[in-house]
Design a protein around this motif. Sequence first.
Motif, mmCIF file in Angstrom:
data_model
loop_
_atom_site.group_PDB
_atom_site.id
_atom_site.type_symbol
_atom_site.label_atom_id
_atom_site.label_comp_id
_atom_site.label_asym_id
_atom_site.label_seq_id
_atom_site.Cartn_x
_atom_site.Cartn_y
_atom_site.Cartn_z
ATOM 1 N N UNK A 27 -43.971 62.942 42.136
ATOM 2 C CA UNK A 27 -43.624 61.887 43.088
ATOM 3 C C UNK A 27 -42.244 61.319 42.775
ATOM 4 N N UNK A 28 -41.989 61.072 41.491
ATOM 5 C CA UNK A 28 -40.690 60.505 41.102
ATOM 6 C C UNK A 28 -39.568 61.471 41.492
ATOM 7 N N UNK A 29 -39.796 62.756 41.241
ATOM 8 C CA UNK A 29 -38.768 63.766 41.581
ATOM 9 C C UNK A 29 -38.546 63.828 43.087
ATOM 10 N N UNK A 53 -45.898 56.502 34.896
ATOM 11 C CA UNK A 53 -44.999 55.817 35.832
ATOM 12 C C UNK A 53 -43.987 54.957 35.079
ATOM 13 N N UNK A 54 -44.410 54.366 33.976
ATOM 14 C CA UNK A 54 -43.466 53.579 33.166
ATOM 15 C C UNK A 54 -42.326 54.466 32.683
ATOM 16 N N UNK A 58 -41.058 54.293 37.839
ATOM 17 C CA UNK A 58 -41.542 53.991 39.185
ATOM 18 C C UNK A 58 -42.748 53.059 39.051
ATOM 19 N N UNK A 59 -43.141 52.465 40.180
ATOM 20 C CA UNK A 59 -44.239 51.498 40.142
ATOM 21 C C UNK A 59 -45.535 52.188 40.547
ATOM 22 N N UNK A 258 -45.651 67.017 52.440
ATOM 23 C CA UNK A 258 -45.152 67.038 51.056
ATOM 24 C C UNK A 258 -44.900 65.611 50.567
ATOM 25 N N UNK A 259 -44.944 65.430 49.269
ATOM 26 C CA UNK A 259 -44.628 64.115 48.698
ATOM 27 C C UNK A 259 -43.195 63.742 49.039
#
Length: 279
Positions: A27-29, A53-54, A58-59, A258-259
């Motif tokens: 997700x972050x990517x 996530x930390x 990201x949250x 897609x994410x």
Amino acid sequence: MYLPIDLHTHSTASDGSLTPQELVAHAAAAGIKTLALTDHDVTDGLAAATAAAEKEQIKLINGIELSVSWRQRTIHLVGLNINPDHQPLQDVLTKLRTFRNWRAQEMGRRLEKKGIPGAYEWVSSRVRGEILSRTHFAQFLVDAGKASSVNDVFKHYLKPGKPGFVPGEWTSLEEALEVLIGAGGQVVIAHPARYKLTMTKLNELIDDFRTGGGHGLEVVSGSHSKDDSYRMAAIVKKRGLLASAGSDFHDPESPWIALGKLPQLPDSCRAIWHDWDFN
Ligand code: AMP
Ligand code: MN
Ligand code: MN
Ligand code: MN
């Protein structure tokens, strides 16, 4: 511009194919800054997802997707910002998992009667978490060469009226709302267009949902068409509900959205995250 928010995703704690850590990294990517993990009927992935996530900065929103029975239909509710330690919530989850275990054995027996043995054993040996889902049976049936895709399996084996489908009672709408709100959560009806309800029935569902304290609808969803989203946007506006957005991501190989590719909410909507603290 895609939404940097996704409030409906799954991990290996239920029927997703990525571990919570892998999901968060993915997700972050993909540019997501706020991600809710909303596994079916289980909160076991949340701690690992929060830690990941930390690291990714990201949250992570503590979420869940609860299976609900409403007038003989299965409806999914997404709870957001829940406290997973709320005992009445965990009590309902335990009950749902007990039903899932029984249902999985019964699915195995029914498939065996149709000449397909070993489903329950295959599924229970491969599942990574505590949730036995129809998705896992679909994977077994594809692996066994009974159908060419997961979607095909659902059509021929796992939908109501088909040999592997076992009807049963999930939790009630009233009880689901009580424990999710009791856990401090905000609650939305997941993928409302997918139930194929008439306008009258959808309004009745929303009436009952509001009576129980529910907050909103997923307007943007990986399983909604553009038209579905506009229809749901009109409903949230009319009924004074909040709008949520979630991909319902399960698997990078699957054809669902897609994410990181969720479209913005229609302008008329008030987002469920409008008053969230993003710092
Ligand atoms: P369950 O909660 O065990 O009854 O399984 C429901 C899950 O099956 C959903 O959350 C989806 O992930 C999956 N599912 C349902 N219908 C389909 C379909 N037509 N194609 C692929 N996956 C599906
Ligand atoms: Mn699922
Ligand atoms: Mn769902
Ligand atoms: Mn889902």
